[in-house]
Design an enzyme around this catalytic site. Structure first.
Site, PDB file in Angstrom:
ATOM      1  N   CYS A   1       0.816  -1.207   0.000  1.00  0.00           N
ATOM      2  CA  CYS A   1       0.000   0.000   0.000  1.00  0.00           C
ATOM      3  C   CYS A   1       0.851   1.260   0.000  1.00  0.00           C
ATOM      4  O   CYS A   1       1.832   1.348   0.739  1.00  0.00           O
ATOM      5  CB  CYS A   1      -0.879  -0.035   1.255  1.00  0.00           C
ATOM      6  SG  CYS A   1      -1.892   1.407   1.467  1.00  0.00           S
TER       7      CYS A   1
ATOM      8  N   CYS B   1      -3.315  -0.012   8.976  1.00  0.00           N
ATOM      9  CA  CYS B   1      -2.491  -1.195   9.280  1.00  0.00           C
ATOM     10  C   CYS B   1      -1.025  -0.795   9.277  1.00  0.00           C
ATOM     11  O   CYS B   1      -0.510  -0.287   8.304  1.00  0.00           O
ATOM     12  CB  CYS B   1      -2.769  -2.348   8.324  1.00  0.00           C
ATOM     13  SG  CYS B   1      -2.891  -1.950   6.599  1.00  0.00           S
TER      14      CYS B   1
ATOM     15  N   CYS C   1      -7.806   0.810  -0.448  1.00  0.00           N
ATOM     16  CA  CYS C   1      -7.395   0.198   0.800  1.00  0.00           C
ATOM     17  C   CYS C   1      -7.355  -1.303   0.558  1.00  0.00           C
ATOM     18  O   CYS C   1      -8.369  -1.895   0.164  1.00  0.00           O
ATOM     19  CB  CYS C   1      -8.395   0.540   1.898  1.00  0.00           C
ATOM     20  SG  CYS C   1      -8.008  -0.323   3.418  1.00  0.00           S
TER      21      CYS C   1
ATOM     22  N   TYR D   1     -21.079 -11.054  27.874  1.00  0.00           N
ATOM     23  CA  TYR D   1     -20.811 -10.109  26.777  1.00  0.00           C
ATOM     24  C   TYR D   1     -21.210 -10.775  25.453  1.00  0.00           C
ATOM     25  O   TYR D   1     -20.411 -10.879  24.526  1.00  0.00           O
ATOM     26  CB  TYR D   1     -19.332  -9.695  26.727  1.00  0.00           C
ATOM     27  CG  TYR D   1     -18.738  -9.296  28.060  1.00  0.00           C
ATOM     28  CD1 TYR D   1     -18.830  -7.987  28.530  1.00  0.00           C
ATOM     29  CD2 TYR D   1     -18.083 -10.241  28.853  1.00  0.00           C
ATOM     30  CE1 TYR D   1     -18.276  -7.626  29.762  1.00  0.00           C
ATOM     31  CE2 TYR D   1     -17.532  -9.886  30.088  1.00  0.00           C
ATOM     32  CZ  TYR D   1     -17.630  -8.581  30.538  1.00  0.00           C
ATOM     33  OH  TYR D   1     -17.083  -8.238  31.753  1.00  0.00           O
TER      34      TYR D   1
ATOM     35  N   GLU E   1     -25.926  -9.522  28.008  1.00  0.00           N
ATOM     36  CA  GLU E   1     -25.391  -8.411  27.205  1.00  0.00           C
ATOM     37  C   GLU E   1     -26.097  -7.122  27.640  1.00  0.00           C
ATOM     38  O   GLU E   1     -27.297  -7.117  27.881  1.00  0.00           O
ATOM     39  CB  GLU E   1     -25.649  -8.705  25.713  1.00  0.00           C
ATOM     40  CG  GLU E   1     -25.414  -7.552  24.756  1.00  0.00           C
ATOM     41  CD  GLU E   1     -24.003  -7.015  24.791  1.00  0.00           C
ATOM     42  OE1 GLU E   1     -23.847  -5.800  24.985  1.00  0.00           O
ATOM     43  OE2 GLU E   1     -23.052  -7.813  24.621  1.00  0.00           O
TER      44      GLU E   1
ATOM     45  N   CYS F   1      -9.632  -9.936  22.725  1.00  0.00           N
ATOM     46  CA  CYS F   1      -9.052  -9.156  21.616  1.00  0.00           C
ATOM     47  C   CYS F   1      -7.919  -8.285  22.140  1.00  0.00           C
ATOM     48  O   CYS F   1      -7.417  -7.429  21.415  1.00  0.00           O
ATOM     49  CB  CYS F   1     -10.130  -8.305  20.942  1.00  0.00           C
ATOM     50  SG  CYS F   1     -10.885  -7.121  22.061  1.00  0.00           S
TER      51      CYS F   1
END
Length: 469
Positions: A80, A89, A181, A334, A355, A427
């Site tokens: 890119c 990124c 992108c 969650y 949730e 994450c």
């Protein structure tokens, strides 16, 4: 104290030659002259660089590359043209196998240094299938301030009053005008280009991120990996169908793959691409995608894993680590839009999701009905209040918290319930390690499997298997 001596000698603004030895959490290169840590943005291990100190603290400094004297063997040419400038990124110039290696190392280091837990079995990171074109959702911001790349700086022909694209890291109002992108599927770039041309010709002004006035705010594209369909969501500051309908007609006519065009309207100042309400301009209010054999409806503002194929790999590990016989009761904390409960529904007796976001719970209920799933139920509420009210003791608990990890009150409730098995989906290795550190008195961390869902970024998803001691 050698590092103390060097600490005294490094000054802000100083030029220094460094050999990069490692990558730090957050993706920066790390050099340690005489044991003193210097973090270098956009550097790769085994690079030898000439750098300038831009920040100096007691225990570390930060530096920026002036030039690279010796290129590391792990450096690769980025695909890119915005690599190194755009916040999307940051690792395109790092060999992909090396990226995976550092992701695994990040997980191990976090567990040892933050969780204070040693000898945990961390498997090598599972690679992403495609390493480009993998994202099923992209958000592009409009701005009346366009950021110029170094080679564009002297060019008088380039207008600076409009850009649509991604932010330059550390700025909120400067936008790189992105032609393509590579982490979104190819067609997204054609749609982005058509929207750019339309906005340029339009009489309506672009929203100023400082002035907070103007019409055009964001373009959000969603893609279905299973059906190769697209949703185009245009976020504007107020409603004006006369301006938007021609754009909607153009996209629907030109691209058979576009099955939904939506206008989200928001007058809020915050830079969030979610409307206070939405208008359907053409097609359906949602697109459909699949994880495994299950189909999900995704509306403009609903949460869905941003790498569909990666999500399937991740969920397969959740299923493997839960090791279900079909008789278990599972509680999923969650639970979001219910993708994990629905995915596990054919292997358990009952799954209860908790949730706090109301729209997510209503999406989850719809997702269960659409897939003919009758053994999932969803509770709307704050986990620390809902958990004590549960009348059943789950055999397995699945925890998939946001980036900030779990509230310590939630951890206390889990310790009271003491399910036999916990599958923790993360994450963020740092908060996963912190949470597991708090649970380690009662649970043994049997194994952790990192899964790469975000190639060319330092983000990493992990699944951990915890067994009650």
């Amino acid at each position: 104290n050698i590092s103390g001596n060097l600490n005294m000698t490094v000054k802000k603004g100083q030029e220094i030659e460094l050999t990069i030895s490692d990558i730090a959490f957050g993706g920066k290169g790390l050099a340690k002259p005489d044991g003193f840590s210097i973090f270098v943005d956009k550097a790769v291990p085994l690079d030898r660089v000439n750098a300038r100190i831009i920040k100096k603290k007691k225990n570390y400094a930060e530096a920026r590359i002036i030039d690279i004297l010796d290129h590391s063997a792990f450096r690769v040419p980025p695909r890119c043209e915005y690599s190194g400038f755009c916040g999307g990124c940051k690792w395109q110039f790092l060999d992909y196998n090396k990226q995976l290696e550092y992701k695994t190392k990040t997980v191990i280091d976090s567990i040892e240094h933050i969780g204070m837990i040693n000898d945990v079995l961390v498997h090598p990171t599972i690679p992403s299938g495609p390493i480009f074109g993998y994202r099923n959702k992209m958000e592009f911001s409009c701005s009346d301030k366009r950021w110029l790349l170094p080679e564009e700086l002297g060019n008088e022909d380039i207008k600076k009053d409009f850009g649509i694209g991604l932010h330059v890291p550390g700025t909120f109002h400067k936008i790189i005008d992105i032609k393509e992108c590579h982490i979104q599927p190819e067609l997204g770039n054609s749609i982005l280009d058509d929207v750019r041309k339309f906005i340029k010709k339009s009489s309506a002004p672009v929203y100023g991120l400082k002035s907070h006035s103007g019409f055009w705010r964001f373009l959000m594209l969603r893609h279905s990996a299973a059906y190769d369909q697209w949703m185009v969501n245009i976020i504007t500051s107020h409603e004006d169908r006369n301006i938007l309908q021609p754009l909607s007609d153009l996209l629907m006519e030109k691209y058979p793959q576009v099955v939904s065009v939506i206008n989200n309207v928001t007058s809020r100042k915050s830079s969030v691409a979610i409307g206070e309400y939405e208008i359907l301009l053409a097609g359906d209010l949602f697109i459909k995608d699949k994880i495994g054999t299950f189909e999900f409806e995704i509306s403009a503002n609903s949460f869905f894993q941003t790498n569909t194929r990666g999500a399937e790999k991740l969920y397969n590990f959740v299923k493997k680590y839960a090791d279900l016989s079909g008789n278990e009761t599972i509680v999923d904390l969650y639970s979001g839009t219910g993708t994990i409960p629905v995915f596990l529904s054919d292997s358990a007796r009952e799954i209860i999701g908790i949730e706090i976001v109301e729209s997510a719970v209503s999406d989850a209920r719809k997702n269960a009905i659409k897939n003919g799933v009758s053994n999932c139920r969803f509770i709307l509420g704050d986990i620390k209040e809902s958990l004590p009210r549960l009348s059943i003791k789950p055999d397995v608990m699945i925890i998939d918290p946001p980036r900030v990890g779990m509230h310590k009150d939630v951890i206390k409730e889990i310790e009271k319930i003491k399910p036999e098995k916990i599958v923790y989906v993360s994450c963020n290795p740092a908060t996963m390690a912190r949470d597991m550190g708090m649970l380690k008195e009662y649970y043994k961390i049997e194994e952790v499997q990192p899964v790469d869902m975000f190639p060319h970024t330092y983000h990493i998803e992990s699944v951990a298997r915890l067994i009650k001691k």
